[in-house]
Write a protein that holds these residues in place. Sequence first.
Motif, PDB file in Angstrom:
ATOM      1  N   SER A 224       0.700  -1.125  -0.033  1.00  0.00           N
ATOM      2  CA  SER A 224      -0.138  -0.034  -0.081  1.00  0.00           C
ATOM      3  C   SER A 224       0.972   1.175   0.049  1.00  0.00           C
ATOM      4  O   SER A 224       1.775   1.591  -0.856  1.00  0.00           O
ATOM      5  CB  SER A 224      -0.959   0.003   1.250  1.00  0.00           C
ATOM      6  N   ASP A 225       0.698   2.223   1.074  1.00  0.00           N
ATOM      7  CA  ASP A 225       1.141   3.311   1.053  1.00  0.00           C
ATOM      8  C   ASP A 225       2.625   3.718   2.093  1.00  0.00           C
ATOM      9  O   ASP A 225       3.011   4.339   2.553  1.00  0.00           O
ATOM     10  CB  ASP A 225       0.463   4.513   1.232  1.00  0.00           C
TER      11      ASP A 225
ATOM     12  N   GLY B  60       1.330   2.318  -3.441  1.00  0.00           N
ATOM     13  CA  GLY B  60       0.449   3.121  -3.440  1.00  0.00           C
ATOM     14  C   GLY B  60      -0.977   2.578  -3.653  1.00  0.00           C
ATOM     15  O   GLY B  60      -1.420   1.570  -2.917  1.00  0.00           O
ATOM     16  N   GLY B  61      -1.767   3.320  -4.352  1.00  0.00           N
ATOM     17  CA  GLY B  61      -3.382   2.752  -4.550  1.00  0.00           C
ATOM     18  C   GLY B  61      -4.330   3.346  -3.714  1.00  0.00           C
ATOM     19  O   GLY B  61      -3.979   4.396  -3.129  1.00  0.00           O
ATOM     20  N   LEU B  62      -5.527   2.769  -3.687  1.00  0.00           N
ATOM     21  CA  LEU B  62      -6.411   3.201  -2.451  1.00  0.00           C
ATOM     22  C   LEU B  62      -6.138   2.980  -1.207  1.00  0.00           C
ATOM     23  O   LEU B  62      -5.630   1.787  -0.584  1.00  0.00           O
ATOM     24  CB  LEU B  62      -7.671   2.297  -3.059  1.00  0.00           C
ATOM     25  N   VAL B  63      -6.126   3.923  -0.239  1.00  0.00           N
ATOM     26  CA  VAL B  63      -5.985   3.807   1.020  1.00  0.00           C
ATOM     27  C   VAL B  63      -7.070   4.763   1.607  1.00  0.00           C
ATOM     28  O   VAL B  63      -7.161   5.941   1.529  1.00  0.00           O
ATOM     29  CB  VAL B  63      -4.756   4.390   1.428  1.00  0.00           C
TER      30      VAL B  63
ATOM     31  N   GLY C 291     -10.188   4.671   0.926  1.00  0.00           N
ATOM     32  CA  GLY C 291     -11.069   5.156  -0.328  1.00  0.00           C
ATOM     33  C   GLY C 291     -10.583   6.483  -0.951  1.00  0.00           C
ATOM     34  O   GLY C 291     -11.133   6.877  -1.880  1.00  0.00           O
ATOM     35  N   LYS C 292      -9.398   6.735  -1.036  1.00  0.00           N
ATOM     36  CA  LYS C 292      -8.535   7.667  -1.343  1.00  0.00           C
ATOM     37  C   LYS C 292      -7.301   7.473  -2.310  1.00  0.00           C
ATOM     38  O   LYS C 292      -6.686   6.380  -2.049  1.00  0.00           O
ATOM     39  CB  LYS C 292      -8.192   8.823  -0.646  1.00  0.00           C
ATOM     40  N   GLU C 293      -7.223   7.657  -3.519  1.00  0.00           N
ATOM     41  CA  GLU C 293      -6.149   7.141  -4.432  1.00  0.00           C
ATOM     42  C   GLU C 293      -4.717   7.876  -3.924  1.00  0.00           C
ATOM     43  O   GLU C 293      -4.621   9.005  -3.661  1.00  0.00           O
ATOM     44  CB  GLU C 293      -6.363   7.672  -5.742  1.00  0.00           C
ATOM     45  N   VAL C 294      -3.780   7.034  -3.478  1.00  0.00           N
ATOM     46  CA  VAL C 294      -2.673   7.516  -3.168  1.00  0.00           C
ATOM     47  C   VAL C 294      -1.552   7.334  -4.075  1.00  0.00           C
ATOM     48  O   VAL C 294      -1.100   6.258  -4.444  1.00  0.00           O
ATOM     49  CB  VAL C 294      -2.025   6.989  -1.683  1.00  0.00           C
ATOM     50  N   GLU C 295      -0.852   8.530  -4.221  1.00  0.00           N
ATOM     51  CA  GLU C 295       0.426   8.356  -5.492  1.00  0.00           C
ATOM     52  C   GLU C 295       1.661   8.681  -4.746  1.00  0.00           C
ATOM     53  O   GLU C 295       1.880   9.582  -3.624  1.00  0.00           O
ATOM     54  CB  GLU C 295       0.253   9.806  -6.397  1.00  0.00           C
TER      55      GLU C 295
END
Length: 95
Positions: free
Chosen positions: A7-8, A46-49, A51-55
Motif C-alpha cells: 500500500s502506501d 500506493g493505490g487506494l488507502v 477510499g482515496k487514491e495515493v500516489e
Amino acid sequence: MKLVPLSDRVVLKQMEAEETTKSGIVLPGQNKEKPQQAEVVAVGPGGLVDGKEVEMKVSVGDKVIYSKYAGTEVELDDVEYIIVRQSDILAVIEA
C-alpha cells in the motif's frame, strides 16, 4: 531477505547519529537521540488507502525526514529498518 512494503508504506534505513555536534561537542553514546533522517530503501505501490487514491511521492535512494514517533521498527539480517506510511514523511532532503 528483502522487505517489500504494501500500500502506501515506505521502508526506511535510519542514518547514523553524529558523534559530535557542529560546534565540536562530543555526545556520549547513551545520550544521543536517534536522528529523524533516513534513506528510502523500498516503496509500496500506493493505490487506494481509506477510499482515496495515493500516489507515491518518494523513491528508493531519497533522503527524508520523518515524524519522530512514526512507524514500526523491524530488524532483518542484523539491520534495523523503520516502516512508515508515506504521510509520516515530512520532507525530502535535496542536495
